[in-house]
Motif scaffolding. Structure first.
Motif, PDB file in Angstrom:
ATOM      1  N   GLU A  38       0.832  -1.202   0.000  1.00 35.99           N
ATOM      2  CA  GLU A  38       0.000   0.000   0.000  1.00 35.99           C
ATOM      3  C   GLU A  38       0.872   1.259   0.000  1.00 35.99           C
ATOM      4  N   LEU A  39       1.958   1.231   0.760  1.00 36.25           N
ATOM      5  CA  LEU A  39       2.851   2.391   0.814  1.00 36.25           C
ATOM      6  C   LEU A  39       3.560   2.604  -0.519  1.00 36.25           C
ATOM      7  N   MET A  40       4.009   1.524  -1.150  1.00 38.65           N
ATOM      8  CA  MET A  40       4.717   1.644  -2.430  1.00 38.65           C
ATOM      9  C   MET A  40       3.822   2.273  -3.491  1.00 38.65           C
ATOM     10  N   TYR A  41       2.581   1.833  -3.544  1.00 36.60           N
ATOM     11  CA  TYR A  41       1.655   2.370  -4.537  1.00 36.60           C
ATOM     12  C   TYR A  41       1.176   3.764  -4.153  1.00 36.60           C
ATOM     13  N   SER A  42       0.964   3.991  -2.868  1.00 41.57           N
ATOM     14  CA  SER A  42       0.467   5.267  -2.399  1.00 41.57           C
ATOM     15  C   SER A  42       1.458   6.402  -2.652  1.00 41.57           C
ATOM     16  N   SER A  43       2.766   6.097  -2.507  1.00 39.35           N
ATOM     17  CA  SER A  43       3.770   7.164  -2.542  1.00 39.35           C
ATOM     18  C   SER A  43       4.803   7.011  -3.650  1.00 39.35           C
ATOM     19  N   GLY A  44       4.677   5.968  -4.476  1.00 37.95           N
ATOM     20  CA  GLY A  44       5.579   5.812  -5.614  1.00 37.95           C
ATOM     21  C   GLY A  44       7.023   5.565  -5.225  1.00 37.95           C
ATOM     22  N   LEU A  45       7.253   4.798  -4.170  1.00 39.09           N
ATOM     23  CA  LEU A  45       8.609   4.596  -3.665  1.00 39.09           C
ATOM     24  C   LEU A  45       9.353   3.501  -4.430  1.00 39.09           C
ATOM     25  N   ARG A  46      10.652   3.682  -4.556  1.00 41.41           N
ATOM     26  CA  ARG A  46      11.521   2.630  -5.080  1.00 41.41           C
ATOM     27  C   ARG A  46      11.657   1.543  -4.027  1.00 41.41           C
ATOM     28  N   LEU A  47      11.998   0.325  -4.471  1.00 38.43           N
ATOM     29  CA  LEU A  47      12.160  -0.786  -3.541  1.00 38.43           C
ATOM     30  C   LEU A  47      13.232  -0.471  -2.501  1.00 38.43           C
ATOM     31  N   ARG A 104      13.592  13.441   0.227  1.00 37.67           N
ATOM     32  CA  ARG A 104      12.373  14.106  -0.212  1.00 37.67           C
ATOM     33  C   ARG A 104      11.236  13.703   0.721  1.00 37.67           C
ATOM     34  N   ILE A 105      10.245  14.552   0.812  1.00 35.77           N
ATOM     35  CA  ILE A 105       9.065  14.290   1.633  1.00 35.77           C
ATOM     36  C   ILE A 105       7.917  13.939   0.700  1.00 35.77           C
ATOM     37  N   VAL A 106       7.263  12.813   0.956  1.00 34.82           N
ATOM     38  CA  VAL A 106       6.202  12.332   0.072  1.00 34.82           C
ATOM     39  C   VAL A 106       4.922  12.102   0.878  1.00 34.82           C
ATOM     40  N   PRO A 107       3.767  12.520   0.350  1.00 31.95           N
ATOM     41  CA  PRO A 107       2.491  12.254   1.037  1.00 31.95           C
ATOM     42  C   PRO A 107       2.187  10.755   1.065  1.00 31.95           C
ATOM     43  N   VAL A 108       1.470  10.341   2.090  1.00 32.81           N
ATOM     44  CA  VAL A 108       1.023   8.947   2.210  1.00 32.81           C
ATOM     45  C   VAL A 108      -0.500   8.955   2.291  1.00 32.81           C
ATOM     46  N   GLY A 109      -1.147   8.174   1.428  1.00 37.88           N
ATOM     47  CA  GLY A 109      -2.598   8.125   1.394  1.00 37.88           C
ATOM     48  C   GLY A 109      -3.208   7.490   2.624  1.00 37.88           C
ATOM     49  N   GLN A 110      -4.491   7.735   2.829  1.00 37.10           N
ATOM     50  CA  GLN A 110      -5.173   7.263   4.024  1.00 37.10           C
ATOM     51  C   GLN A 110      -5.197   5.738   4.113  1.00 37.10           C
ATOM     52  N   THR A 111      -5.418   5.069   2.981  1.00 31.93           N
ATOM     53  CA  THR A 111      -5.460   3.601   2.996  1.00 31.93           C
ATOM     54  C   THR A 111      -4.108   3.035   3.427  1.00 31.93           C
ATOM     55  N   ALA A 112      -3.031   3.630   2.932  1.00 28.79           N
ATOM     56  CA  ALA A 112      -1.686   3.178   3.312  1.00 28.79           C
ATOM     57  C   ALA A 112      -1.402   3.487   4.778  1.00 28.79           C
ATOM     58  N   LEU A 113      -1.835   4.658   5.258  1.00 26.05           N
ATOM     59  CA  LEU A 113      -1.619   5.008   6.661  1.00 26.05           C
ATOM     60  C   LEU A 113      -2.322   4.022   7.595  1.00 26.05           C
ATOM     61  N   THR A 114      -3.536   3.634   7.219  1.00 27.06           N
ATOM     62  CA  THR A 114      -4.282   2.659   8.025  1.00 27.06           C
ATOM     63  C   THR A 114      -3.553   1.321   8.052  1.00 27.06           C
ATOM     64  N   ALA A 115      -3.061   0.886   6.882  1.00 27.31           N
ATOM     65  CA  ALA A 115      -2.326  -0.383   6.804  1.00 27.31           C
ATOM     66  C   ALA A 115      -1.044  -0.318   7.632  1.00 27.31           C
ATOM     67  N   LEU A 116      -0.376   0.826   7.629  1.00 30.73           N
ATOM     68  CA  LEU A 116       0.860   0.993   8.400  1.00 30.73           C
ATOM     69  C   LEU A 116       0.577   0.990   9.904  1.00 30.73           C
ATOM     70  N   LYS A 117      -0.500   1.629  10.312  1.00 32.92           N
ATOM     71  CA  LYS A 117      -0.875   1.621  11.732  1.00 32.92           C
ATOM     72  C   LYS A 117      -1.147   0.201  12.206  1.00 32.92           C
ATOM     73  N   ASN A 118      -1.868  -0.558  11.391  1.00 33.14           N
ATOM     74  CA  ASN A 118      -2.165  -1.957  11.742  1.00 33.14           C
ATOM     75  C   ASN A 118      -0.886  -2.782  11.841  1.00 33.14           C
ATOM     76  N   TYR A 119       0.058  -2.476  10.958  1.00 35.45           N
ATOM     77  CA  TYR A 119       1.313  -3.223  10.946  1.00 35.45           C
ATOM     78  C   TYR A 119       2.163  -2.922  12.176  1.00 35.45           C
ATOM     79  N   LEU A 120       2.264  -1.662  12.561  1.00 39.19           N
ATOM     80  CA  LEU A 120       3.140  -1.293  13.684  1.00 39.19           C
ATOM     81  C   LEU A 120       2.688  -1.926  14.994  1.00 39.19           C
ATOM     82  N   VAL A 121       1.423  -2.294  15.076  1.00 38.61           N
ATOM     83  CA  VAL A 121       0.908  -2.968  16.276  1.00 38.61           C
ATOM     84  C   VAL A 121       1.526  -4.350  16.435  1.00 38.61           C
ATOM     85  N   VAL A 122       1.813  -4.997  15.294  1.00 36.47           N
ATOM     86  CA  VAL A 122       2.307  -6.382  15.337  1.00 36.47           C
ATOM     87  C   VAL A 122       3.760  -6.504  14.853  1.00 36.47           C
TER      88      VAL A 122
END
Length: 294
Positions: A136-145, A173-191
Protein backbone atom coordinates in the motif's frame (compact mmCIF):
# COMPACT_ATOMS: atom_id res chain seq x y z
CA UNK A 1 44.41 -11.51 -32.53
CA UNK A 2 43.00 -14.75 -31.14
CA UNK A 3 45.82 -15.00 -28.60
CA UNK A 4 45.09 -11.49 -27.32
CA UNK A 5 41.42 -12.36 -26.95
CA UNK A 6 42.40 -15.38 -24.85
CA UNK A 7 44.57 -13.24 -22.56
CA UNK A 8 41.83 -10.60 -22.25
CA UNK A 9 39.23 -13.23 -21.32
CA UNK A 10 41.58 -14.71 -18.75
CA UNK A 11 41.93 -11.28 -17.15
CA UNK A 12 38.13 -11.06 -16.94
CA UNK A 13 38.14 -14.45 -15.22
CA UNK A 14 40.73 -13.24 -12.71
CA UNK A 15 38.56 -10.22 -11.97
CA UNK A 16 35.76 -12.58 -10.97
CA UNK A 17 33.49 -12.06 -13.97
CA UNK A 18 30.75 -14.67 -14.31
CA UNK A 19 31.20 -17.51 -16.77
CA UNK A 20 28.24 -16.42 -18.90
CA UNK A 21 29.58 -12.86 -19.00
CA UNK A 22 32.96 -14.07 -20.26
CA UNK A 23 31.25 -16.22 -22.89
CA UNK A 24 29.27 -13.17 -24.07
CA UNK A 25 32.49 -11.17 -24.38
CA UNK A 26 34.06 -14.01 -26.34
CA UNK A 27 31.19 -14.14 -28.83
CA UNK A 28 31.26 -10.37 -29.33
CA UNK A 29 35.03 -10.33 -29.85
CA UNK A 30 34.85 -13.18 -32.35
CA UNK A 31 32.63 -10.94 -34.48
CA UNK A 32 35.39 -8.32 -34.49
CA UNK A 33 38.00 -10.97 -35.23
CA UNK A 34 35.98 -12.05 -38.26
CA UNK A 35 36.03 -8.51 -39.64
CA UNK A 36 39.78 -8.17 -39.02
CA UNK A 37 40.45 -11.43 -40.82
CA UNK A 38 38.18 -10.43 -43.70
CA UNK A 39 39.98 -7.11 -44.10
CA UNK A 40 43.34 -8.88 -43.69
CA UNK A 41 44.45 -6.54 -40.93
CA UNK A 42 47.05 -6.81 -38.22
CA UNK A 43 45.52 -6.19 -34.81
CA UNK A 44 48.00 -3.36 -34.27
CA UNK A 45 46.64 -1.49 -37.31
CA UNK A 46 43.03 -1.44 -36.11
CA UNK A 47 41.49 2.01 -36.65
CA UNK A 48 38.23 3.84 -36.09
CA UNK A 49 36.98 3.27 -39.65
CA UNK A 50 37.41 -0.49 -39.18
CA UNK A 51 35.24 -0.36 -36.04
CA UNK A 52 32.58 1.59 -37.96
CA UNK A 53 32.72 -0.99 -40.76
CA UNK A 54 32.29 -3.80 -38.22
CA UNK A 55 29.26 -2.05 -36.71
CA UNK A 56 27.70 -1.66 -40.15
CA UNK A 57 28.16 -5.37 -40.73
CA UNK A 58 26.27 -6.15 -37.53
CA UNK A 59 23.46 -3.84 -38.60
CA UNK A 60 23.34 -5.49 -42.06
CA UNK A 61 22.90 -8.86 -40.33
CA UNK A 62 19.81 -7.57 -38.56
CA UNK A 63 21.32 -7.16 -35.10
CA UNK A 64 19.21 -5.03 -32.77
CA UNK A 65 20.48 -1.65 -31.51
CA UNK A 66 20.84 -3.17 -28.03
CA UNK A 67 22.97 -6.04 -29.38
CA UNK A 68 25.14 -3.65 -31.41
CA UNK A 69 25.66 -1.45 -28.35
CA UNK A 70 26.75 -4.50 -26.36
CA UNK A 71 29.24 -5.51 -29.08
CA UNK A 72 30.71 -2.01 -29.15
CA UNK A 73 31.09 -1.99 -25.37
CA UNK A 74 33.02 -5.30 -25.49
CA UNK A 75 35.21 -4.05 -28.35
CA UNK A 76 35.95 -0.82 -26.50
CA UNK A 77 37.11 -2.66 -23.40
CA UNK A 78 39.18 -5.09 -25.45
CA UNK A 79 40.87 -2.25 -27.36
CA UNK A 80 41.59 -0.50 -24.05
CA UNK A 81 43.37 -3.69 -23.01
CA UNK A 82 45.36 -3.64 -26.27
CA UNK A 83 46.42 -0.05 -25.53
CA UNK A 84 47.58 -1.11 -22.06
CA UNK A 85 49.62 -3.89 -23.67
CA UNK A 86 51.10 -1.38 -26.16
CA UNK A 87 49.59 -3.27 -29.10
CA UNK A 88 47.57 -0.20 -30.10
CA UNK A 89 48.58 3.43 -29.78
CA UNK A 90 45.01 4.58 -29.11
CA UNK A 91 41.57 3.07 -28.61
CA UNK A 92 39.81 3.12 -32.02
CA UNK A 93 36.44 2.72 -30.28
CA UNK A 94 36.87 5.95 -28.37
CA UNK A 95 34.20 8.44 -29.42
CA UNK A 96 32.25 5.89 -31.46
CA UNK A 97 28.63 6.14 -30.34
CA UNK A 98 26.32 3.13 -30.21
CA UNK A 99 22.98 3.30 -32.05
CA UNK A 100 20.27 5.10 -30.15
CA UNK A 101 18.17 2.65 -28.16
CA UNK A 102 14.38 2.99 -28.34
CA UNK A 103 12.72 4.29 -25.18
CA UNK A 104 11.29 1.46 -23.14
CA UNK A 105 7.95 2.24 -21.62
CA UNK A 106 7.78 1.33 -17.94
CA UNK A 107 5.50 -1.57 -17.17
CA UNK A 108 2.50 -0.31 -15.25
CA UNK A 109 -0.60 -2.06 -13.98
CA UNK A 110 -4.04 -0.76 -14.79
CA UNK A 111 -5.96 0.91 -11.98
CA UNK A 112 -8.29 -2.08 -11.82
CA UNK A 113 -5.47 -4.65 -11.64
CA UNK A 114 -3.67 -2.62 -8.99
CA UNK A 115 -6.80 -2.44 -6.86
CA UNK A 116 -7.42 -6.16 -7.33
CA UNK A 117 -3.91 -7.07 -6.23
CA UNK A 118 -3.90 -4.80 -3.16
CA UNK A 119 -7.39 -5.84 -2.09
CA UNK A 120 -6.36 -9.50 -2.37
CA UNK A 121 -3.60 -9.16 0.25
CA UNK A 122 -5.04 -10.70 3.42
CA UNK A 123 -4.41 -9.60 7.01
CA UNK A 124 -4.74 -12.89 8.85
CA UNK A 125 -1.21 -12.99 10.32
CA UNK A 126 1.79 -10.77 11.03
CA UNK A 127 3.46 -11.32 7.65
CA UNK A 128 0.28 -10.56 5.73
CA UNK A 129 -0.34 -7.39 7.73
CA UNK A 130 3.24 -6.34 7.01
CA UNK A 131 2.97 -7.16 3.29
CA UNK A 132 -0.20 -5.12 2.95
CA UNK A 133 1.48 -2.13 4.60
CA UNK A 134 4.49 -2.39 2.28
CA UNK A 135 2.51 -2.68 -0.96
CA UNK A 136 0.00 0.00 0.00
CA UNK A 137 2.85 2.39 0.81
CA UNK A 138 4.72 1.64 -2.43
CA UNK A 139 1.65 2.37 -4.54
CA UNK A 140 0.47 5.27 -2.40
CA UNK A 141 3.77 7.16 -2.54
CA UNK A 142 5.58 5.81 -5.61
CA UNK A 143 8.61 4.60 -3.66
CA UNK A 144 11.52 2.63 -5.08
CA UNK A 145 12.16 -0.79 -3.54
CA UNK A 146 15.46 0.36 -2.03
CA UNK A 147 13.73 3.40 -0.54
CA UNK A 148 11.23 1.13 1.20
CA UNK A 149 13.83 -1.20 2.72
CA UNK A 150 15.88 1.77 3.99
CA UNK A 151 12.93 3.36 5.81
CA UNK A 152 13.19 3.73 9.58
CA UNK A 153 10.22 4.10 11.92
CA UNK A 154 10.97 7.77 12.59
CA UNK A 155 10.74 8.53 8.84
CA UNK A 156 6.99 8.10 9.03
CA UNK A 157 4.66 10.81 10.39
CA UNK A 158 1.05 9.77 10.89
CA UNK A 159 -0.01 13.21 12.12
CA UNK A 160 1.19 14.88 8.91
CA UNK A 161 0.52 11.93 6.61
CA UNK A 162 4.02 11.98 5.12
CA UNK A 163 7.13 9.83 4.83
CA UNK A 164 10.73 11.03 4.55
CA UNK A 165 12.56 9.13 1.84
CA UNK A 166 16.26 8.80 1.06
CA UNK A 167 16.42 8.49 -2.73
CA UNK A 168 19.13 8.16 -5.37
CA UNK A 169 22.24 10.23 -4.75
CA UNK A 170 21.33 10.35 -1.02
CA UNK A 171 18.72 13.01 -1.81
CA UNK A 172 15.94 13.33 0.74
CA UNK A 173 12.37 14.11 -0.21
CA UNK A 174 9.06 14.29 1.63
CA UNK A 175 6.20 12.33 0.07
CA UNK A 176 2.49 12.25 1.04
CA UNK A 177 1.02 8.95 2.21
CA UNK A 178 -2.60 8.13 1.39
CA UNK A 179 -5.17 7.26 4.02
CA UNK A 180 -5.46 3.60 3.00
CA UNK A 181 -1.69 3.18 3.31
CA UNK A 182 -1.62 5.01 6.66
CA UNK A 183 -4.28 2.66 8.03
CA UNK A 184 -2.33 -0.38 6.80
CA UNK A 185 0.86 0.99 8.40
CA UNK A 186 -0.87 1.62 11.73
CA UNK A 187 -2.16 -1.96 11.74
CA UNK A 188 1.31 -3.22 10.95
CA UNK A 189 3.14 -1.29 13.68
CA UNK A 190 0.91 -2.97 16.28
CA UNK A 191 2.31 -6.38 15.34
CA UNK A 192 5.76 -5.40 13.98
CA UNK A 193 8.57 -7.75 15.01
CA UNK A 194 11.84 -6.34 16.32
CA UNK A 195 13.58 -5.09 19.42
CA UNK A 196 13.31 -1.56 20.76
CA UNK A 197 16.72 -0.77 19.26
CA UNK A 198 15.67 -1.89 15.76
CA UNK A 199 15.04 1.28 13.78
CA UNK A 200 13.92 -0.41 10.53
CA UNK A 201 10.28 0.19 9.65
CA UNK A 202 9.82 -3.12 7.86
CA UNK A 203 11.26 -6.20 9.53
CA UNK A 204 11.33 -9.96 9.02
CA UNK A 205 9.66 -12.39 11.37
CA UNK A 206 13.00 -12.55 13.24
CA UNK A 207 13.10 -8.80 13.69
CA UNK A 208 15.84 -7.92 11.22
CA UNK A 209 15.56 -5.27 8.48
CA UNK A 210 13.68 -6.66 5.49
CA UNK A 211 15.74 -7.11 2.31
CA UNK A 212 14.86 -6.23 -1.29
CA UNK A 213 14.75 -9.90 -2.23
CA UNK A 214 12.31 -10.77 0.55
CA UNK A 215 9.87 -8.10 -0.59
CA UNK A 216 10.20 -9.20 -4.21
CA UNK A 217 9.44 -12.80 -3.28
CA UNK A 218 6.40 -11.83 -1.21
CA UNK A 219 4.98 -9.75 -4.05
CA UNK A 220 5.40 -12.64 -6.50
CA UNK A 221 3.43 -14.81 -4.08
CA UNK A 222 0.60 -12.29 -3.75
CA UNK A 223 0.40 -11.58 -7.47
CA UNK A 224 0.05 -15.32 -8.13
CA UNK A 225 -2.71 -15.60 -5.52
CA UNK A 226 -4.48 -12.66 -7.15
CA UNK A 227 -4.45 -14.57 -10.45
CA UNK A 228 -2.23 -12.08 -12.24
CA UNK A 229 -1.25 -13.16 -15.75
CA UNK A 230 2.10 -11.35 -15.49
CA UNK A 231 5.01 -11.25 -13.08
CA UNK A 232 4.47 -8.24 -10.85
CA UNK A 233 7.57 -6.48 -9.51
CA UNK A 234 7.87 -3.83 -6.79
CA UNK A 235 8.90 -1.26 -9.39
CA UNK A 236 5.56 -1.78 -11.15
CA UNK A 237 3.88 -0.12 -8.17
CA UNK A 238 6.09 2.94 -8.72
CA UNK A 239 5.32 2.96 -12.44
CA UNK A 240 1.63 2.48 -11.75
CA UNK A 241 1.65 5.32 -9.21
CA UNK A 242 3.28 7.64 -11.76
CA UNK A 243 1.02 6.78 -14.69
CA UNK A 244 -2.19 6.86 -12.64
CA UNK A 245 -1.27 10.19 -11.04
CA UNK A 246 -0.39 11.68 -14.41
CA UNK A 247 -3.59 10.43 -16.03
CA UNK A 248 -5.74 12.01 -13.34
CA UNK A 249 -3.82 15.25 -12.72
CA UNK A 250 -1.91 15.92 -15.94
CA UNK A 251 0.67 17.69 -13.74
CA UNK A 252 4.04 16.44 -14.95
CA UNK A 253 6.05 18.68 -12.60
CA UNK A 254 4.19 17.45 -9.52
CA UNK A 255 4.73 13.81 -10.48
CA UNK A 256 8.40 14.60 -11.06
CA UNK A 257 8.71 15.94 -7.51
CA UNK A 258 6.86 12.99 -6.00
CA UNK A 259 9.07 10.48 -7.81
CA UNK A 260 12.26 12.32 -6.96
CA UNK A 261 13.38 12.64 -10.57
CA UNK A 262 16.11 15.24 -11.09
CA UNK A 263 15.35 15.39 -14.83
CA UNK A 264 11.87 16.06 -16.20
CA UNK A 265 12.68 13.91 -19.25
CA UNK A 266 12.78 10.87 -16.97
CA UNK A 267 9.24 11.58 -15.82
CA UNK A 268 8.02 12.46 -19.29
CA UNK A 269 8.15 8.84 -20.45
CA UNK A 270 4.99 8.21 -18.41
CA UNK A 271 3.04 10.41 -20.79
CA UNK A 272 3.30 7.58 -23.34
CA UNK A 273 1.89 4.90 -21.06
CA UNK A 274 -1.79 5.31 -21.74
CA UNK A 275 -2.29 6.42 -25.33
CA UNK A 276 -5.84 5.14 -25.26
CA UNK A 277 -6.60 7.56 -22.43
CA UNK A 278 -5.00 10.45 -24.32
CA UNK A 279 -6.81 9.50 -27.51
CA UNK A 280 -10.13 9.62 -25.67
CA UNK A 281 -9.36 13.09 -24.31
CA UNK A 282 -8.39 14.17 -27.83
CA UNK A 283 -11.64 12.87 -29.33
CA UNK A 284 -13.64 14.70 -26.69
CA UNK A 285 -11.76 18.00 -26.78
CA UNK A 286 -10.56 18.68 -30.31
CA UNK A 287 -13.20 20.49 -32.45
CA UNK A 288 -12.21 18.64 -35.60
CA UNK A 289 -12.01 15.26 -33.89
CA UNK A 290 -15.55 15.07 -32.59
CA UNK A 291 -17.55 12.43 -34.36
CA UNK A 292 -20.98 13.20 -35.70
CA UNK A 293 -23.87 11.75 -33.84
CA UNK A 294 -25.82 9.19 -35.84
Amino acid sequence: MAEYIAVFLEKLHQKGKAKLTIQAYQQDLLQLLGVINYLKLDVGSLERNHILYALKQLSAKGQSPKSIARHLSAWRQFCAFLVEESILEYNPCQGVKPPKLPNRLPKALTVENTQLLLDNVQSHNVLEVRDKAIFELMYSSGLRLSEVTHLDIHDLSFSEGIVKVLGKGSKERIVPVGQTALTALKNYLVVRAGSETQKALFTSRLGSRLSNRQIQNRLVRWSELAGSDRRVTPHMFRHSFASHMLQESGDLRAVQELLGHSNLNTTQIYTSLDFKHLATIYDQAHPRAKRKQK
